[in-house]
Each structure stands twice: as C-alpha cells, then as structure tokens.
Design a protein around this motif. Structure first.
Motif: not given
Length: 380
Positions: A171-197
C-alpha cells in the motif's frame, strides 16, 4: 549536505569492519587478512592497514575497497586524495556496497576547488545506495520524495513493493508510485497499471490497468504497449481486439522489446485464438533469441530440428541449443545430447563453430530491451 563517513563516523567504520558475514570473503585466509587490516587500523598503524586492505581490494573485496576509499577520503595514514577515494569507492559501489555508494555520491555532489560537483551522477548513486538498504541513502531518497520529486517517489514506491532497502509494504509502495504518476512520470504511470492488474497495493481493476497502460503507451512506454496488447488479446478491461493486440505487440517488438518478440513467436506458433504462421514464429523467435531469450533459443532450435517454418537444419538446431545451454537450461542440455549422438564429428565441429558465431553476433548486436517490470500473467 550530509557529511561523509569521515572522522565523526570512525567508530562506525571500525564496527563495520569487525563484522564477519558468512561467505563474505570466500576463504578463511582472506577473512584473517581483513581482520589483520582492522586490527592495524585500530592501533593507528595505517600503513599496515592499507597494505592489508590493498591486497584484498585488488582481488575484488568490496569492503576492503570501501575501506581504502574511506582512508584516502579522510587522509588517514596517507595524504587525502579525492580521486583515489572516488576510484576505490566506485569499485566497491559497483559491486552493490551501499556505504560506498553513499560516500561516492557525497563526493561527486560536493565537487572540489577545481571543478563543480556532478549532481546527476551523485543523484544516481544516492538512489542506488537507498536501494541497497543504506540508511542514509534511504533518508536522502525519502526526503526528495516528500519534496515532490517524481523520480524519487517512483523509486521509493518500487522499493516498498520489492522490499529493497525498506520492509515490503504494497500500500505504501502504491501510494508513492501514484503520486509520481500524478506528476506525469511515465514509468510510474505504467507501474500503476501493473498494480491495478495484479492487485498489489490497490484493488484489482483491469479497466483501471488498461487506462494506465493506454496513458503510458501514448507517452512512449514499450512495456505499457506490451501489457496493453495482452489485455486487448484477452479482452480484460477493454473490448477484445486481436488486430489492435497485434499492432501493439508489433510496436513493442519492432523497437526491440524481447518479451514482445517472444510473445509474438509463441502466438504465431501455437495459433490458439491467433493466426498460426510458423514462418513468422521462426522470425520472431530468431529476433528474441538474438536478444538473449533462452526460451526463444530453445524454441527456435526445435523448429530447426523439426523443419517447422524453416528448412530442417540439425546443425543450426544444435548451434541454438548450444547457445541456450550456456545458460544452464536443462532442456537445452538434454536436446544437445540427443543431437550430439545424431551428428557426425564433422557436423558437430561445424555446429560448434556456428554456436560461437551466434554468441559473437549477440555480443556485438545493439542491446535489446528486456521487460523487467511488466506483468506477464499466464503467457504472452
């Protein structure tokens, strides 16, 4: 700026050197040499300490390399020498030694009177120190993540997901990755997809995964294109669309993503819910095999042995099995034994020469892109 492990931390330095980890030195004699260096250091016989550490460092001992770096950094028994300190820290750091990674980052960041610091290189080593579990490195990374640094947030999030440098906490890992994704960081956007899948740190949602992959793929992520292709093929989170899946697989495969090349080859060979085309299977196996995929090397060898999609060629089959066997794959080794009994001595010599040629070509070819972070549930 953090202080280096210098005079203030000499007690810590000595304690570190006194630790003896199982297998750390490979032989009792090397451990004894290291202990002798520590003993010399403790009695301030720095010349003897450097002599002991130098011999070990030359043989590749990461802790001895770090010890030499620290002594040159602090000027203990030798004139302080920044370049020598950087050299020894680097040797140790490249072996994954967290303390050396952190000290190296500090030196690179600070610069000296004749040159400015190298902030980019320092940043990279700070992050590697954090991922190695170095407490000061983790503190550095957390501070940057909390200040809104997208890459820092992403790296810290991955550390929590992979239990690297910090305890695992999805949960903590996803929280940080989501914050990075909200800033448009592409690797983080991809990682949120992996987390959801996968349902790691967040409730599983194929729809949300597909949306994240769409966004990351549009920004140029080949890994996201590859994962989205799978969802399109399976109809998870999106309408099943084989034409679009093929286009996305090709996009990633053409750009050199080995996992996509292997997936296309397997799909074309199997022909299950996909057009069977063994010639195309051989083509993509060959691309993936050249990129280092052992599975592709074995499957390509099988096609040559059976004459499926290619002209039957036992010498070429032997050569590819030999290449795969270099990775100690049991199937490759077993099939190599079978062909060894079938081929004549002259044919075996030719096949061995061909395998050397394939290995040489692979070493000279541009580095293929391997998929380390994409999820590949249940096949291609």
């Amino acid at each position: 700026m953090h202080e280096r492990y210098s005079t203030k931390r000499n007690r810590w330095f000595l304690t570190l050197l006194m630790l003896t980890l199982p297998g750390a030195f490979g032989a009792p004699a090397r451990a004894a040499d290291f202990s002798a260096g520590v003993a010399a250091y403790k009695r301030s016989d720095f010349a003897a300490a450097i002599e002991q550490f130098s011999a070990l460092a030359a043989s590749g001992d990461a802790r001895a390399q770090f010890a030499l770096g620290l002594m040159y950094d602090n000027g203990e028994g030798v004139a302080a020498d920044r370049e020598l300190a950087i050299g020894w820290y680097t040797k140790s750091a490249e072996q994954g030694y967290g303390k050396a990674q952190y000290n190296l980052a500090l030196l690179l960041e600070s610069g000296h009177e004749d040159a400015a610091g190298d902030a980019q290189a320092a940043r990279a080593w700070f992050m590697r120190a954090a991922e190695s579990g170095n407490a000061d490195g983790v503190e550095w990374l957390r501070r940057h993540a909390e200040s809104g640094d997208p890459e820092g947030q992403y790296r810290l999030g991955r550390m929590y997901l992979k239990a690297r440098g910090v305890p695992r906490n999805d949960k903590e890992g996803y929280r940080w990755i989501e914050q990075a994704a909200e800033s448009g960081y592409v690797d983080a956007i991809f990682a949120t997809g992996v987390a959801y899948e996968t349902g790691r740190g967040v409730a599983r949602s194929y729809v949300a995964a597909a949306r994240a992959y769409e966004r990351a793929a549009a920004a140029g992520s080949l890994a996201a294109a590859f994962n989205l292709a799978r969802l399109c093929r399976l109809g998870r989170g999106v309408t099943r669309d084989l034409k679009r899946a093929h286009k996305l697989y090709r996009q990633a495969a053409d750009e050199g993503l080995v996992a996509a090349q292997l997936s296309l080859a397997m799909l074309f060979e199997a022909g299950q819910g996909w057009r069977r085309d063994r010639e195309m299977a051989a083509y993509w196996y060959r691309r993936a095999a050249a990129g280092g995929s052992v599975a592709a090397q074995i499957n390509l060898a099988f096609l040559y042995a059976e004459g499926l999609g290619v002209e039957k060629d036992l010498i070429e089959a032997y050569a590819w099995y030999a290449v795969a066997a270099k990775s100690n794959h049991p199937v490759a080794a077993a099939n190599l034994d079978v062909l060894r009994d079938v081929l004549s001595p002259t044919q075996r010599d030719t096949a061995e020469a061909r395998s050397v040629e394939l290995l040489t070509d692979a070493s000279r070819s541009p580095t293929s892109r391997n998929l380390a972070t994409a999820t590949e549930s249940g096949g291609p």
